[in-house]
Every structure is written in structure tokens, then in C-alpha cells.
Design an enzyme around this catalytic site. Structure first.
Site, PDB file in Angstrom:
ATOM      1  N   SER A   1      21.864  13.338  72.500  1.00  0.00           N
ATOM      2  CA  SER A   1      20.680  13.067  71.680  1.00  0.00           C
ATOM      3  C   SER A   1      19.898  11.945  72.326  1.00  0.00           C
ATOM      4  CB  SER A   1      21.112  12.632  70.270  1.00  0.00           C
ATOM      5  OG  SER A   1      20.016  12.075  69.577  1.00  0.00           O
TER       6      SER A   1
ATOM      7  N   TYR B   1      25.214   6.782  64.476  1.00  0.00           N
ATOM      8  CA  TYR B   1      25.054   8.058  65.193  1.00  0.00           C
ATOM      9  C   TYR B   1      24.686   7.797  66.654  1.00  0.00           C
ATOM     10  CZ  TYR B   1      22.803  12.545  66.384  1.00  0.00           C
ATOM     11  OH  TYR B   1      22.423  13.721  66.988  1.00  0.00           O
TER      12      TYR B   1
HETATM   13  N1  LIG Z   1      18.689  18.431  64.955  1.00  0.00           N
HETATM   14  C1  LIG Z   1      18.326  17.430  65.721  1.00  0.00           C
HETATM   15  O1  LIG Z   1      17.198  16.912  65.600  1.00  0.00           O
HETATM   16  C2  LIG Z   1      19.249  16.907  66.783  1.00  0.00           C
HETATM   17  C3  LIG Z   1      18.728  15.942  67.652  1.00  0.00           C
HETATM   18  C4  LIG Z   1      19.545  15.453  68.668  1.00  0.00           C
HETATM   19  C5  LIG Z   1      20.830  15.947  68.814  1.00  0.00           C
HETATM   20  N2  LIG Z   1      21.317  16.872  67.948  1.00  0.00           N
HETATM   21  C6  LIG Z   1      22.697  17.323  68.145  1.00  0.00           C
HETATM   22  O2  LIG Z   1      22.737  18.735  68.192  1.00  0.00           O
HETATM   23  C7  LIG Z   1      24.020  19.194  67.781  1.00  0.00           C
HETATM   24  C8  LIG Z   1      23.855  20.262  66.714  1.00  0.00           C
HETATM   25  O3  LIG Z   1      23.216  19.666  65.597  1.00  0.00           O
HETATM   26  P1  LIG Z   1      22.311  20.496  64.570  1.00  0.00           P
HETATM   27  O4  LIG Z   1      20.999  19.834  64.530  1.00  0.00           O
HETATM   28  O5  LIG Z   1      22.410  21.947  64.851  1.00  0.00           O
HETATM   29  O6  LIG Z   1      23.078  20.090  63.235  1.00  0.00           O
HETATM   30  P2  LIG Z   1      23.611  20.921  61.978  1.00  0.00           P
HETATM   31  O7  LIG Z   1      22.623  21.972  61.631  1.00  0.00           O
HETATM   32  O8  LIG Z   1      23.969  19.881  60.988  1.00  0.00           O
HETATM   33  O9  LIG Z   1      24.917  21.615  62.556  1.00  0.00           O
HETATM   34  C9  LIG Z   1      26.033  20.855  62.938  1.00  0.00           C
HETATM   35  C10 LIG Z   1      27.102  21.805  63.411  1.00  0.00           C
HETATM   36  O10 LIG Z   1      28.242  21.037  63.858  1.00  0.00           O
HETATM   37  C11 LIG Z   1      29.378  21.566  63.176  1.00  0.00           C
HETATM   38  N3  LIG Z   1      30.458  20.590  63.016  1.00  0.00           N
HETATM   39  C12 LIG Z   1      30.399  19.363  62.457  1.00  0.00           C
HETATM   40  N4  LIG Z   1      31.614  18.786  62.488  1.00  0.00           N
HETATM   41  C13 LIG Z   1      32.444  19.670  63.097  1.00  0.00           C
HETATM   42  C14 LIG Z   1      33.811  19.660  63.423  1.00  0.00           C
HETATM   43  N5  LIG Z   1      34.619  18.619  63.108  1.00  0.00           N
HETATM   44  N6  LIG Z   1      34.331  20.744  64.069  1.00  0.00           N
HETATM   45  C15 LIG Z   1      33.549  21.805  64.383  1.00  0.00           C
HETATM   46  N7  LIG Z   1      32.254  21.891  64.065  1.00  0.00           N
HETATM   47  C16 LIG Z   1      31.712  20.829  63.435  1.00  0.00           C
HETATM   48  C17 LIG Z   1      28.855  22.037  61.832  1.00  0.00           C
HETATM   49  O11 LIG Z   1      29.777  22.881  61.205  1.00  0.00           O
HETATM   50  P3  LIG Z   1      29.919  22.989  59.587  1.00  0.00           P
HETATM   51  O12 LIG Z   1      28.945  24.041  59.172  1.00  0.00           O
HETATM   52  O13 LIG Z   1      31.341  23.346  59.370  1.00  0.00           O
HETATM   53  O14 LIG Z   1      29.562  21.641  59.025  1.00  0.00           O
HETATM   54  C18 LIG Z   1      27.590  22.736  62.307  1.00  0.00           C
HETATM   55  O15 LIG Z   1      27.873  23.987  62.858  1.00  0.00           O
HETATM   56  C19 LIG Z   1      24.771  17.954  67.276  1.00  0.00           C
HETATM   57  O16 LIG Z   1      25.630  17.469  68.283  1.00  0.00           O
HETATM   58  C20 LIG Z   1      23.653  16.975  67.019  1.00  0.00           C
HETATM   59  O17 LIG Z   1      24.092  15.637  67.077  1.00  0.00           O
HETATM   60  C21 LIG Z   1      20.552  17.365  66.948  1.00  0.00           C
END
Ligand SMILES: NC(=O)c1ccc[n+]([C@@H]2O[C@H](COP(=O)([O-])OP(=O)(O)OC[C@H]3O[C@@H](n4cnc5c(N)ncnc54)[C@H](OP(=O)(O)O)[C@@H]3O)[C@@H](O)[C@H]2O)c1
Length: 236
Positions: free
Chosen positions: A129, A142
Site C-alpha cells: 500500500s 496499518y
Molecule cells: N482498497 C484499498 O484502497 C487498498 C489500498 C492499498 C492496499 N490495499 C490492500 O489490498 C489488499 C486487498 O484489500 P481490499 O481492498 O480488497 O480489502 P477487502 O475488500 O477488505 O478484502 C480483504 C480480503 O482479505 C481477506 N483476509 C483478511 N484477513 C485474512 C486472513 N487472516 N486470512 C485470509 N484472508 C484474509 C478478506 O477475507 P474475509 O472476507 O474472510 O474477511 C478479504 O478477502 C489488502 O492487502 C489491502 O491492505 C487496499
């Protein structure tokens, strides 16, 4: 990395960016895509192999590595954001971010490094991120976990070079997923981030910058932080 010959495993593939990456890998004709999630029934993507995987559970990680011995591309996408500030936030939230985003990712790297080695080296993509590179109220626990993830990515790149594993980090800003649902800012589409990520892995890029915001923050790192943070304060 030849995506069509790849057998990929994506963590957190049931929603958000992980779902978009797994879907894009299938669309590009990857040989096999393991879509993994804590609740496997929540995965809804045609053409994938579903696996249960909680990256914070060492038994679950070991079981996934035993089941998916043909992986050549590991995508560490799963992550959490609690929005806890470092000074006054709940320590349990801050620890959960570190447990998932850092220790969970490291656990996956350690379990799958031998699998990748046995399959010719392959590639590893860690979803990081832009928060690894800047402080921002309510995202600092975070951010610390993502900074640790960035250091991890750079470190294991060196450690896995001898076995021929390409190690890349994906840096992105705001993307329209559940994680960002409560934040009212302009957001990228997960599908676009996924396409950029896979283009980067295919091209052998070690750092994949998904958007202009992340590129601007990266550029600011060579300057005086006072300048960057004063601009930030004015924008609030
Ligand atoms: N969205 C943004 O703006 C953004 C920006 C920068 C980086 N990111 C990064 O992108 C990645 C995906 O995020 P997202 O935006 O798609 O978030 P999201 O919609 O909240 O999805 C998070 C995913 O991670 C899974 N997860 C969480 N804890 C876990 C665990 N212990 N074991 C296995 N799976 C787990 C969740 O599964 P469950 O459904 O079981 O909870 C879900 O599938 C993350 O690493 C996040 O930090 C996102």
C-alpha cells in the site's frame, strides 16, 4: 513470468482486489488459479480451484502448501485495515494489522518458498500500500504493517534470488473495495488495479505502482518530509 503457464494462488480471493486478481488471472488463461479464502463458500469465481486458507493460522497455511504443490505464482493479497491510530488506538487492532499484513504474509512466503523452488522459481507478488510510505491519521497502525511488508518484500527478493523467484510489490492508493467503503475519496476500480498488477508481474517489474497518487508519494520520498507533510496539512 508467463501468465498462461502459471499456476497461481491468490489469498483473500473472495472479495475486493483479491477477487479481481483471481478473476483476471482466469481471464488471461492461467493454467490453474487457486482462489483461497477463510470461508471458501464465499468464493464466487468461475474456473478456479477453491481452497480454505487463513493466513494467520499456521496449520491452515501448512495445509494449503501441502495441497497446492504446483503453485508457480503466489499472490499475497489478504489484508486488514482497522483504522486504529498508533497512540490512542486499541492495541488489539494494531496487532491484528501486523498479524495479518506482516506475519500472515511472511508465513505464506515461508510455506510457499519451497513450493516455488520445486517448480522452477516462479514469482511472488505482495499487495502492499502507499501507506507504507506516508503517515496519515487513523491509518498509522496499518501503515506500519505495510511498511513492514515492503521491507519483507525487498528482503525476501534477495533471499529467494538464488532459487530464481521473482519477488514484486504492488503499491496502490484508494481502491473501491469493502476496506475503503467508509472513506469518501476518489477510488480506483479493483479490476484496473488487478490488470496493472498482472501486467507488472508478466513484465518482471519488481515494484508495481498502480496509480498516480502512489507515484507522487514515491517521488516525494527523495525530498524533505517537512515539505510533503505541510502540503498534506494544507489539504485537510
Ligand atoms: N482498497 C484499498 O484502497 C487498498 C489500498 C492499498 C492496499 N490495499 C490492500 O489490498 C489488499 C486487498 O484489500 P481490499 O481492498 O480488497 O480489502 P477487502 O475488500 O477488505 O478484502 C480483504 C480480503 O482479505 C481477506 N483476509 C483478511 N484477513 C485474512 C486472513 N487472516 N486470512 C485470509 N484472508 C484474509 C478478506 O477475507 P474475509 O472476507 O474472510 O474477511 C478479504 O478477502 C489488502 O492487502 C489491502 O491492505 C487496499
Amino acid at each position: 513470468m508467463d501468465i498462461q503457464n502459471a499456476t497461481a494462488l491468490v489469498t483473500g480471493a473472495n472479495r475486493g482486489i483479491g477477487k479481481a486478481i483471481a478473476t483476471e488471472l482466469v481471464r488471461r488463461g492461467a493454467r490453474k488459479v487457486y482462489a483461497t479464502a477463510r470461508i471458501p463458500e464465499s468464493i464466487d469465481i468461475a474456473g478456479v480451484e477453491v481452497l480454505a486458507l487463513d493466513i494467520t493460522d499456521s496449520g491452515s497455511v501448512a495445509a494449503a502448501a501441502r495441497a497446492a504443490t504446483d503453485v508457480t505464482l503466489l499472490v499475497n493479497n489478504a489484508g486488514v485495515s482497522t483504522f486504529a491510530p498508533l497512540v490512542a488506538g486499541d492495541l488489539a487492532d494494531i496487532r491484528r494489522e501486523m498479524d495479518t499484513n506482516y506475519w500472515g504474509t511472511l508465513s505464506m512466503v515461508r510455506a510457499f518458498a519451497p513450493v516455488l523452488a520445486a517448480n522452477g522459481g516462479g514469482a511472488l507478488l505482495n499487495v502492499l500500500s502507499v501507506m507504507a510510505w506516508l503517515g496519515y491519521e487513523h491509518s498509522n497502525g496499518y501503515g506500519a504493517s505495510k511498511a513492514a511488508g515492503w521491507a519483507l518484500t525487498n528482503g525476501v527478493r534477495i533471499e529467494l534470488a538464488a532459487q530464481g523467484t521473482q519477488v514484486s510489490g504492488l503499491i496502490l492508493a484508494s481502491t473501491d473495495t469493502d476496506m475503503m467503503a467508509s472513506i469518501d475519496v476518489e477510488k480506483n476500480r479493483p479490476e484496473d488495479v488487478a490488470a496493472t498488477a498482472i501486467d507488472g508481474v508478466a513484465a518482471g517489474a519488481l515494484e508495481i505502482i498502480a496509480d498516480d497518487q502512489s507515484a507522487a508519494v514515491k517521488a516525494s520520498l527523495s525530498g524533505d518530509p517537512a515539505e510533503f507533510y505541510s502540503g498534506f496539512a494544507q489539504a485537510r
